[in-house]
Design a protein around this motif. Sequence first.
Motif, PDB file in Angstrom:
ATOM      1  N   LYS A   4       0.773  -1.279  -0.102  1.00  0.00           N
ATOM      2  CA  LYS A   4      -0.233   0.022   0.079  1.00  0.00           C
ATOM      3  C   LYS A   4       0.753   1.268   0.159  1.00  0.00           C
ATOM      4  O   LYS A   4       2.008   0.921   0.594  1.00  0.00           O
ATOM      5  CB  LYS A   4      -1.185   0.191   1.496  1.00  0.00           C
ATOM      6  CG  LYS A   4      -1.844  -1.037   0.851  1.00  0.00           C
ATOM      7  CD  LYS A   4      -3.431  -0.785   2.849  1.00  0.00           C
ATOM      8  CE  LYS A   4      -4.162  -2.075   2.009  1.00  0.00           C
ATOM      9  NZ  LYS A   4      -4.967  -2.007   3.890  1.00  0.00           N
ATOM     10  N   ALA A   5       0.427   1.989  -0.659  1.00  0.00           N
ATOM     11  CA  ALA A   5       1.033   3.823  -0.289  1.00  0.00           C
ATOM     12  C   ALA A   5       0.931   4.120   0.582  1.00  0.00           C
ATOM     13  O   ALA A   5      -0.148   4.057   1.049  1.00  0.00           O
ATOM     14  CB  ALA A   5       0.927   4.660  -1.681  1.00  0.00           C
ATOM     15  N   GLN A   6       2.153   4.967   1.087  1.00  0.00           N
ATOM     16  CA  GLN A   6       1.733   5.853   2.633  1.00  0.00           C
ATOM     17  C   GLN A   6       1.155   6.800   2.173  1.00  0.00           C
ATOM     18  O   GLN A   6       1.731   7.440   1.426  1.00  0.00           O
ATOM     19  CB  GLN A   6       3.367   5.150   2.416  1.00  0.00           C
ATOM     20  CG  GLN A   6       4.121   4.297   3.785  1.00  0.00           C
ATOM     21  CD  GLN A   6       4.932   4.121   4.149  1.00  0.00           C
ATOM     22  OE1 GLN A   6       6.363   5.435   4.574  1.00  0.00           O
ATOM     23  NE2 GLN A   6       6.251   2.900   4.637  1.00  0.00           N
ATOM     24  N   GLY A   7       0.891   7.245   3.017  1.00  0.00           N
ATOM     25  CA  GLY A   7       0.092   8.753   3.358  1.00  0.00           C
ATOM     26  C   GLY A   7      -1.312   8.106   2.686  1.00  0.00           C
ATOM     27  O   GLY A   7      -1.184   9.754   2.677  1.00  0.00           O
ATOM     28  N   VAL A   8      -1.468   7.169   2.256  1.00  0.00           N
ATOM     29  CA  VAL A   8      -2.892   7.207   1.340  1.00  0.00           C
ATOM     30  C   VAL A   8      -3.724   7.191   1.850  1.00  0.00           C
ATOM     31  O   VAL A   8      -3.750   6.868   3.099  1.00  0.00           O
ATOM     32  CB  VAL A   8      -3.230   6.253   0.313  1.00  0.00           C
ATOM     33  CG1 VAL A   8      -4.131   5.883  -0.197  1.00  0.00           C
ATOM     34  CG2 VAL A   8      -1.957   6.693  -0.324  1.00  0.00           C
ATOM     35  N   HIS A   9      -4.846   7.907   2.165  1.00  0.00           N
ATOM     36  CA  HIS A   9      -6.199   7.608   3.393  1.00  0.00           C
ATOM     37  C   HIS A   9      -6.576   6.030   3.134  1.00  0.00           C
ATOM     38  O   HIS A   9      -6.976   5.949   2.120  1.00  0.00           O
ATOM     39  CB  HIS A   9      -7.212   8.921   3.266  1.00  0.00           C
ATOM     40  CG  HIS A   9      -8.175   9.064   4.276  1.00  0.00           C
ATOM     41  ND1 HIS A   9      -9.219   8.359   3.945  1.00  0.00           N
ATOM     42  CD2 HIS A   9      -8.369  10.109   5.222  1.00  0.00           C
ATOM     43  CE1 HIS A   9     -10.287   8.087   5.233  1.00  0.00           C
ATOM     44  NE2 HIS A   9      -9.710  10.044   5.545  1.00  0.00           N
ATOM     45  N   PRO A  10      -7.042   6.282   4.547  1.00  0.00           N
ATOM     46  CA  PRO A  10      -7.223   4.734   4.582  1.00  0.00           C
ATOM     47  C   PRO A  10      -9.280   4.613   3.511  1.00  0.00           C
ATOM     48  O   PRO A  10      -8.722   3.582   3.028  1.00  0.00           O
ATOM     49  CB  PRO A  10      -7.722   4.013   5.961  1.00  0.00           C
ATOM     50  CG  PRO A  10      -7.046   5.327   6.919  1.00  0.00           C
ATOM     51  CD  PRO A  10      -6.470   5.960   5.679  1.00  0.00           C
ATOM     52  N   LEU A  11      -9.501   5.407   3.711  1.00  0.00           N
ATOM     53  CA  LEU A  11     -10.912   4.826   2.713  1.00  0.00           C
ATOM     54  C   LEU A  11     -10.701   5.264   1.715  1.00  0.00           C
ATOM     55  O   LEU A  11     -11.317   4.048   0.680  1.00  0.00           O
ATOM     56  CB  LEU A  11     -11.512   6.152   3.317  1.00  0.00           C
ATOM     57  CG  LEU A  11     -12.523   6.263   2.570  1.00  0.00           C
ATOM     58  CD1 LEU A  11     -13.742   4.914   2.866  1.00  0.00           C
ATOM     59  CD2 LEU A  11     -14.096   7.639   2.988  1.00  0.00           C
ATOM     60  N   LEU A  12      -9.758   5.743   0.985  1.00  0.00           N
ATOM     61  CA  LEU A  12      -8.976   6.142  -0.516  1.00  0.00           C
ATOM     62  C   LEU A  12      -8.431   4.703  -0.746  1.00  0.00           C
ATOM     63  O   LEU A  12      -8.371   3.710  -1.765  1.00  0.00           O
ATOM     64  CB  LEU A  12      -8.161   7.188  -0.958  1.00  0.00           C
ATOM     65  CG  LEU A  12      -8.500   8.197  -0.624  1.00  0.00           C
ATOM     66  CD1 LEU A  12      -8.475   9.798  -0.986  1.00  0.00           C
ATOM     67  CD2 LEU A  12      -9.928   8.360  -1.333  1.00  0.00           C
TER      68      LEU A  12
END
Length: 83
Positions: A4-12
């Motif tokens: 998973k990309a770091q800094g991405v909102h969990p909902l996105l």
Amino acid sequence: MSGKAQGVHPLLALIAENSHWFFMALIPCPSCKSRVSKQAASCPHCGHQFKASGSINLSDPVHVIGVILAIIIAIGAVMAFLP
């Protein structure tokens, strides 16, 4: 955070992973006009059976008209090249 990309909102991240659920293509059922998944084999509301894409359903008037028009156009094209 495996994969998973770091800094991405969990909902996105959840939407991106499950986009087929969030952005499912819906089409109207030819029989009852309910919105049905484009990938459905039949309408869950009325039971209308969908044919596989590419096949011709001669019980559907739209397909019959399309076949008749294709035959007329093909005959016209052949007649245009005859002397």
